[in-house]
Design a protein around this motif. Structure first.
Motif, mmCIF file in Angstrom:
data_model
loop_
_atom_site.group_PDB
_atom_site.id
_atom_site.type_symbol
_atom_site.label_atom_id
_atom_site.label_comp_id
_atom_site.label_asym_id
_atom_site.label_seq_id
_atom_site.Cartn_x
_atom_site.Cartn_y
_atom_site.Cartn_z
ATOM 1 N N ILE A 9 0.784 -1.533 -0.059
ATOM 2 C CA ILE A 9 0.482 0.510 0.010
ATOM 3 C C ILE A 9 0.763 0.663 0.344
ATOM 4 C CG2 ILE A 9 -0.369 0.564 2.364
ATOM 5 C CD1 ILE A 9 -3.690 0.721 1.423
ATOM 6 N N TYR A 10 2.027 1.165 0.609
ATOM 7 C CA TYR A 10 2.889 2.677 0.986
ATOM 8 C C TYR A 10 3.932 2.547 -0.519
ATOM 9 C CZ TYR A 10 2.605 1.891 5.565
ATOM 10 O OH TYR A 10 1.750 2.350 6.684
ATOM 11 N N LYS A 11 3.116 1.930 -1.633
ATOM 12 C CA LYS A 11 4.586 2.029 -2.601
ATOM 13 C C LYS A 11 3.500 2.490 -3.850
ATOM 14 C CE LYS A 11 6.464 -2.128 -1.639
ATOM 15 N NZ LYS A 11 7.089 -3.550 -1.591
ATOM 16 N N THR A 12 2.396 2.555 -3.268
ATOM 17 C CA THR A 12 1.098 3.008 -4.845
ATOM 18 C C THR A 12 0.552 4.374 -4.484
ATOM 19 O OG1 THR A 12 -0.504 2.029 -4.134
ATOM 20 C CG2 THR A 12 0.656 0.891 -5.479
ATOM 21 N N LYS A 13 0.256 5.289 -5.961
ATOM 22 C CA LYS A 13 -0.595 6.451 -5.699
ATOM 23 C C LYS A 13 -2.010 6.510 -4.967
ATOM 24 C CE LYS A 13 -2.338 10.370 -7.957
ATOM 25 N NZ LYS A 13 -1.564 11.993 -7.954
ATOM 26 N N SER A 14 -1.984 6.965 -3.817
ATOM 27 C CA SER A 14 -3.505 6.319 -3.190
ATOM 28 C C SER A 14 -5.004 7.112 -4.149
ATOM 29 C CB SER A 14 -4.471 7.307 -1.816
ATOM 30 O OG SER A 14 -2.485 6.152 -1.126
ATOM 31 N N GLN A 15 -6.075 6.320 -3.967
ATOM 32 C CA GLN A 15 -7.418 6.510 -5.343
ATOM 33 C C GLN A 15 -7.931 8.373 -3.824
ATOM 34 O OE1 GLN A 15 -8.261 5.014 -7.256
ATOM 35 N NE2 GLN A 15 -6.428 3.815 -6.861
ATOM 36 N N VAL A 16 -8.348 9.130 -5.076
ATOM 37 C CA VAL A 16 -9.035 10.071 -4.901
ATOM 38 C C VAL A 16 -10.701 10.278 -4.339
ATOM 39 C CG1 VAL A 16 -10.244 12.730 -5.706
ATOM 40 C CG2 VAL A 16 -8.514 12.008 -6.864
ATOM 41 N N ILE A 17 -10.638 10.604 -3.085
ATOM 42 C CA ILE A 17 -11.729 10.459 -2.298
ATOM 43 C C ILE A 17 -12.988 11.502 -3.181
ATOM 44 C CG2 ILE A 17 -13.108 10.810 -0.102
ATOM 45 C CD1 ILE A 17 -10.566 9.874 1.342
ATOM 46 N N GLY A 18 -13.409 11.190 -3.787
ATOM 47 C CA GLY A 18 -14.415 11.253 -4.501
ATOM 48 C C GLY A 18 -16.115 11.774 -4.108
ATOM 49 N N ASN A 19 -16.628 11.148 -3.092
ATOM 50 C CA ASN A 19 -17.673 12.065 -2.072
ATOM 51 C C ASN A 19 -17.568 12.192 -1.057
ATOM 52 O OD1 ASN A 19 -18.981 9.440 -1.514
ATOM 53 N ND2 ASN A 19 -19.643 8.873 -3.410
ATOM 54 N N ALA A 20 -18.835 12.373 -0.741
ATOM 55 C CA ALA A 20 -18.889 12.535 1.400
ATOM 56 C C ALA A 20 -19.248 10.918 1.947
ATOM 57 C CB ALA A 20 -19.772 13.566 1.406
ATOM 58 N N THR A 21 -19.930 10.027 1.097
ATOM 59 C CA THR A 21 -19.463 8.936 2.166
ATOM 60 C C THR A 21 -18.803 8.991 2.863
ATOM 61 O OG1 THR A 21 -21.507 8.036 0.086
ATOM 62 C CG2 THR A 21 -21.002 6.451 1.456
ATOM 63 N N GLY A 22 -18.745 8.468 4.022
ATOM 64 C CA GLY A 22 -17.485 7.828 5.044
ATOM 65 C C GLY A 22 -16.762 9.186 5.775
ATOM 66 N N THR A 23 -16.649 9.280 4.943
ATOM 67 C CA THR A 23 -15.368 10.489 5.517
ATOM 68 C C THR A 23 -15.763 11.318 6.776
ATOM 69 O OG1 THR A 23 -16.992 12.823 4.638
ATOM 70 C CG2 THR A 23 -15.137 11.793 3.106
#
Length: 177
Positions: A9-23
């Motif tokens: 998980i530390y070797k990749t670019k993280s996914q953009v958070i697209g909506n407020a669900t779960g923030t």
């Protein structure tokens, strides 16, 4: 539980958070872990979540109350300002290792807050340092990647001890199988 260094998980670019669900739940989870581990930076990656989010709370750096705590979602660097300053940094995924990293004294970033409200802000000194540390991590860059080749070689024994589970922490590390 914190994912140990070496986890993919530390070797990749993280996914953009697209909506407020779960923030709100993510923010609460990051705060709870941060309170338990007492570290200025906890990212979604530390929790095994491949999301563009981290929390910085400078109160964990000193005995003096520092009024800076910010949840940062989907950050983008706009500007850095000289000078570069060197300071020791550590990471939850690499326990008991601090390395000197050069970072700009001031930055400007755009990001979303916990309510997914877009913001642009200027940060300096320790806030700028830890925000850049978090942004690097979300982009697959560790503090070890910032070191020269000689210094990278010099920490290999420590990394092997982490991989062999011989480093004690006040929190639980989760290793790749």
């Amino acid at each position: 539980m914190i994912k140990a260094f070496g986890n993919n998980i530390y070797k990749t670019k993280s996914q953009v958070i697209g909506n407020a669900t779960g923030t709100s739940e993510l923010a609460a989870q990051l705060r709870e872990v941060q309170k338990r581990v007492k570290h200025p930076l906890v990212s979604a990656k530390h929790l095994g979540l491949d999301l563009q989010a981290f929390i910085v709370d400078l109160n964990f750096l000193s005995q003096d109350a520092v009024d800076f705590r910010q949840l940062i979602i989907n950050p983008e660097l706009i500007l850095t300002k000289a000078p570069l300053t060197a300071q020791l940094e550590d990471d939850l995924s690499i326990p008991r290792l601090a390395v000197s990293i050069d970072r700009p004294k001031e930055i400007e970033i755009s990001f979303f807050d916990e309510n997914l409200t877009p913001r642009t802000a200027v940060f300096s000194d320790l806030a700028a340092r830890w925000i850049l540390h978090g942004m690097d991590q979300l982009n697959g860059i560790s503090i070890l990647d910032k070191l020269n080749k000689h210094r990278q070689r010099s920490v290999q024994t420590h990394l092997k001890r982490i991989a062999d589970r011989k480093i004690e922490t006040n929190y639980e590390l989760e290793y790749d199988s």
